[in-house]
Design a protein around this motif. Sequence first.
Motif, PDB file in Angstrom:
ATOM      1  N   GLY A   1       5.869   4.599  17.568  1.00 37.02           N
ATOM      2  CA  GLY A   1       5.979   3.514  18.185  1.00 37.02           C
ATOM      3  C   GLY A   1       6.677   2.387  17.391  1.00 37.02           C
ATOM      4  N   ARG A   2       7.347   3.026  16.262  1.00 37.29           N
ATOM      5  CA  ARG A   2       7.867   1.949  15.372  1.00 37.29           C
ATOM      6  C   ARG A   2       8.793   1.030  15.853  1.00 37.29           C
ATOM      7  NH1 ARG A   2       8.492   4.363   9.203  1.00 37.29           N
ATOM      8  NH2 ARG A   2       6.449   4.553   8.984  1.00 37.29           N
ATOM      9  N   PRO A   3       8.630  -0.252  15.718  1.00 40.22           N
ATOM     10  CA  PRO A   3       9.908  -1.178  16.222  1.00 40.22           C
ATOM     11  C   PRO A   3      11.027  -1.222  15.422  1.00 40.22           C
ATOM     12  CG  PRO A   3       8.047  -2.464  15.062  1.00 40.22           C
ATOM     13  CD  PRO A   3       7.561  -0.789  15.177  1.00 40.22           C
TER      14      PRO A   3
ATOM     15  N   PHE B   1      13.564   1.020  12.304  1.00 44.75           N
ATOM     16  CA  PHE B   1      13.735   2.252  11.714  1.00 44.75           C
ATOM     17  C   PHE B   1      13.841   1.871  10.269  1.00 44.75           C
ATOM     18  CE2 PHE B   1      16.658   2.902  15.623  1.00 44.75           C
ATOM     19  CZ  PHE B   1      15.811   3.866  16.115  1.00 44.75           C
ATOM     20  N   ASN B   2      12.816   2.082   9.737  1.00 42.85           N
ATOM     21  CA  ASN B   2      12.791   1.924   8.094  1.00 42.85           C
ATOM     22  C   ASN B   2      12.988   3.309   7.688  1.00 42.85           C
ATOM     23  OD1 ASN B   2      10.301   2.632   9.355  1.00 42.85           O
ATOM     24  ND2 ASN B   2       9.102   1.922   7.571  1.00 42.85           N
ATOM     25  N   PRO B   3      13.285   3.495   6.559  1.00 41.25           N
ATOM     26  CA  PRO B   3      13.832   4.759   5.916  1.00 41.25           C
ATOM     27  C   PRO B   3      12.354   5.596   5.686  1.00 41.25           C
ATOM     28  CG  PRO B   3      14.322   3.143   4.272  1.00 41.25           C
ATOM     29  CD  PRO B   3      13.900   2.415   5.418  1.00 41.25           C
ATOM     30  N   LEU B   4      12.589   6.712   5.831  1.00 41.50           N
ATOM     31  CA  LEU B   4      11.400   7.812   5.690  1.00 41.50           C
ATOM     32  C   LEU B   4      11.482   8.586   4.485  1.00 41.50           C
ATOM     33  CD1 LEU B   4      11.442   9.400   9.377  1.00 41.50           C
ATOM     34  CD2 LEU B   4      10.195   7.173   8.477  1.00 41.50           C
ATOM     35  N   ILE B   5      10.417   8.965   4.032  1.00 40.62           N
ATOM     36  CA  ILE B   5      10.238   9.817   2.664  1.00 40.62           C
ATOM     37  C   ILE B   5      10.399  11.293   3.167  1.00 40.62           C
ATOM     38  CG2 ILE B   5       8.877  10.446   0.722  1.00 40.62           C
ATOM     39  CD1 ILE B   5       7.578   7.883   0.960  1.00 40.62           C
ATOM     40  N   VAL B   6      11.174  12.146   2.311  1.00 40.91           N
ATOM     41  CA  VAL B   6      11.619  13.386   2.590  1.00 40.91           C
ATOM     42  C   VAL B   6      10.875  14.347   1.678  1.00 40.91           C
ATOM     43  CG1 VAL B   6      13.462  15.331   2.567  1.00 40.91           C
ATOM     44  CG2 VAL B   6      13.921  12.986   3.496  1.00 40.91           C
TER      45      VAL B   6
ATOM     46  N   LEU C   1      10.568   9.026  -5.310  1.00 44.54           N
ATOM     47  CA  LEU C   1      11.703   8.643  -5.993  1.00 44.54           C
ATOM     48  C   LEU C   1      12.971   8.711  -5.001  1.00 44.54           C
ATOM     49  CD1 LEU C   1      11.393  11.268  -9.121  1.00 44.54           C
ATOM     50  CD2 LEU C   1      10.670   9.027  -9.198  1.00 44.54           C
ATOM     51  N   VAL C   2      13.362   7.452  -5.037  1.00 50.21           N
ATOM     52  CA  VAL C   2      14.671   7.023  -4.289  1.00 50.21           C
ATOM     53  C   VAL C   2      15.561   7.190  -5.243  1.00 50.21           C
ATOM     54  CG1 VAL C   2      15.805   5.172  -2.817  1.00 50.21           C
ATOM     55  CG2 VAL C   2      13.161   5.592  -2.909  1.00 50.21           C
ATOM     56  N   VAL C   3      16.821   8.027  -4.706  1.00 47.50           N
ATOM     57  CA  VAL C   3      17.810   8.545  -5.510  1.00 47.50           C
ATOM     58  C   VAL C   3      19.034   8.448  -4.612  1.00 47.50           C
ATOM     59  CG1 VAL C   3      16.556  10.016  -7.306  1.00 47.50           C
ATOM     60  CG2 VAL C   3      17.346  11.061  -5.083  1.00 47.50           C
TER      61      VAL C   3
ATOM     62  N   PRO D   1      22.857   5.543   1.948  1.00 44.26           N
ATOM     63  CA  PRO D   1      23.373   6.487   1.328  1.00 44.26           C
ATOM     64  C   PRO D   1      22.328   7.017   0.131  1.00 44.26           C
ATOM     65  CG  PRO D   1      24.265   4.540   0.518  1.00 44.26           C
ATOM     66  CD  PRO D   1      23.424   4.184   1.548  1.00 44.26           C
ATOM     67  N   SER D   2      21.195   6.474   0.131  1.00 53.10           N
ATOM     68  CA  SER D   2      20.344   6.772  -0.682  1.00 53.10           C
ATOM     69  C   SER D   2      18.917   7.734   0.064  1.00 53.10           C
ATOM     70  CB  SER D   2      19.377   5.820  -1.228  1.00 53.10           C
ATOM     71  OG  SER D   2      18.729   4.866  -0.272  1.00 53.10           O
ATOM     72  N   LEU D   3      18.061   8.559  -0.734  1.00 55.88           N
ATOM     73  CA  LEU D   3      17.177   9.113  -0.176  1.00 55.88           C
ATOM     74  C   LEU D   3      15.908   9.032  -1.027  1.00 55.88           C
ATOM     75  CD1 LEU D   3      17.574  11.168   2.147  1.00 55.88           C
ATOM     76  CD2 LEU D   3      17.536  13.126   0.566  1.00 55.88           C
ATOM     77  N   ALA D   4      14.612   9.123  -0.251  1.00 61.40           N
ATOM     78  CA  ALA D   4      13.290   8.631  -0.755  1.00 61.40           C
ATOM     79  C   ALA D   4      12.789  10.395  -0.878  1.00 61.40           C
ATOM     80  CB  ALA D   4      12.417   7.919  -0.245  1.00 61.40           C
ATOM     81  N   ILE D   5      12.159  10.924  -1.810  1.00 60.51           N
ATOM     82  CA  ILE D   5      11.976  12.292  -1.959  1.00 60.51           C
ATOM     83  C   ILE D   5      10.587  12.362  -2.714  1.00 60.51           C
ATOM     84  CG2 ILE D   5      12.818  14.568  -2.660  1.00 60.51           C
ATOM     85  CD1 ILE D   5      15.507  13.659  -2.834  1.00 60.51           C
TER      86      ILE D   5
ATOM     87  N   LEU E   1      10.297  -0.630  -9.558  1.00 58.52           N
ATOM     88  CA  LEU E   1       9.160  -0.258  -8.704  1.00 58.52           C
ATOM     89  C   LEU E   1       9.459  -0.908  -7.176  1.00 58.52           C
ATOM     90  CD1 LEU E   1       5.998   0.894  -8.654  1.00 58.52           C
ATOM     91  CD2 LEU E   1       5.667  -1.553  -9.306  1.00 58.52           C
ATOM     92  N   LEU E   2       9.456  -0.022  -6.436  1.00 55.99           N
ATOM     93  CA  LEU E   2       9.901  -0.571  -4.876  1.00 55.99           C
ATOM     94  C   LEU E   2       8.589  -0.496  -4.443  1.00 55.99           C
ATOM     95  CD1 LEU E   2      13.132   1.696  -3.994  1.00 55.99           C
ATOM     96  CD2 LEU E   2      12.731  -0.590  -5.389  1.00 55.99           C
ATOM     97  N   ARG E   3       7.597  -0.006  -4.349  1.00 54.46           N
ATOM     98  CA  ARG E   3       6.301  -0.077  -3.837  1.00 54.46           C
ATOM     99  C   ARG E   3       5.114   0.678  -4.638  1.00 54.46           C
ATOM    100  NH1 ARG E   3       5.060   3.374   1.563  1.00 54.46           N
ATOM    101  NH2 ARG E   3       4.602   5.117   0.128  1.00 54.46           N
ATOM    102  N   PRO E   4       3.991  -0.535  -5.080  1.00 60.07           N
ATOM    103  CA  PRO E   4       3.099   0.173  -5.438  1.00 60.07           C
ATOM    104  C   PRO E   4       2.190   1.053  -4.799  1.00 60.07           C
ATOM    105  CG  PRO E   4       2.714  -1.982  -5.239  1.00 60.07           C
ATOM    106  CD  PRO E   4       3.834  -1.726  -4.587  1.00 60.07           C
TER     107      PRO E   4
END
Length: 332
Positions: A67-69, A71-76, A108-110, A127-131, A204-207
């Motif tokens: 029920g997310r209001p 679309f924040n990017p998700l971790i793969v 890691l976001v690359v 064009p980036s991906l969090a892995i 550092l994008l998120r502690p």
Amino acid sequence: MTSSSSSCYRDPPSIATGKTLLTHSVTQAAEALIAGKLVAFPTETVYGLGADATRDAAVAQVFAAKGRPRFNPLIVHVPSLEDAVALGEFSPEASELAKLFWPGPLTLVVPRRKGCPVSLLASAGMPSLAIRVPKHPLAQALLKAVRLPVVAPSANPSGRISPTTAAHVEAGLGSKVSVILDGGPSAIGLESTIVGFLDGRARLLRPGGLARAEIESALGHRLGVGGDAKKPSAPGQLESHYAPRARLRLNARGAKKGEAYLAFGAAYPDAAFNLSPAGDLTEAAANLFRLLHEIDATGVKAIAVAPIPGEGLGEAINDRLTRAAAPRSQVK
Ligand code: AMP
Ligand code: MG
């Protein structure tokens, strides 16, 4: 053991003693993921709501279930560094951190690798991906069995506390997931630390579960700061990166001269681009970023977008479209 609405396998606290059940439950979870369904699984940080990262429709289900209001990017999630480098481009420093801290609570976001099969919805069109490579043995077993990258935000309804037990997941999302793998309480209970490598500097994008000091001592220098969309320090945080090159005109009943039309619903049977001919908002979410990219690739200067209802995933779709249509003051 099964609940009325989901298969919730209660493995004994010691994973080693639950071997038969464990194999069975991981196999079932893998089959469900391959079939495009949602599977909750334990990681050492928190329980994740997993879906096949390569399928737009499965990723859209994640947003719908939570029920997310927005679309924040998700971790793969993948089982190894080798699988990660098939999806993203790792700088020497990113590889160094991966080798030191994976598997573990570090994301890691690359930049995405060319031809990366992960759904654009998973990275919110960026064009980036969090892995991440998680360490929990059940997460590892599942990722190895499924042989697919798996998106997995925390398995809780949006705005609620992250789940650290299978029972939390069942209470919050039990009716929305096909399988819940029970791996006992999460050892860390905090989200992963996120470090971005998008502008030549580690930021550092998120502690989170891995301390900044540990990362800095491994790198031999301080991490840059990130996280402020108004003062973007990493491309992933720049609002305009969520937008196509073409200008957007919203709530449009049709296209004017020079515009491409992005339709929604059955009223536009001849539209070249339709978010969902059936008027289904989850389908529209699944198609949103892919269609915006496809229209952009035609070189058109403006896109007129049909009105999108506000209920369900319509809220997140409208949020994203409104940002994409905002003045481009932040475009470099
Ligand atoms: P979670 O809710 O724990 O799955 O974490 C998702 C978070 O990862 C997002 O809210 C972002 O902060 C971060 N993230 C995921 N993908 C990206 C990306 N491509 N660029 C920057 N941050 C990202
Ligand atoms: Mg969360």
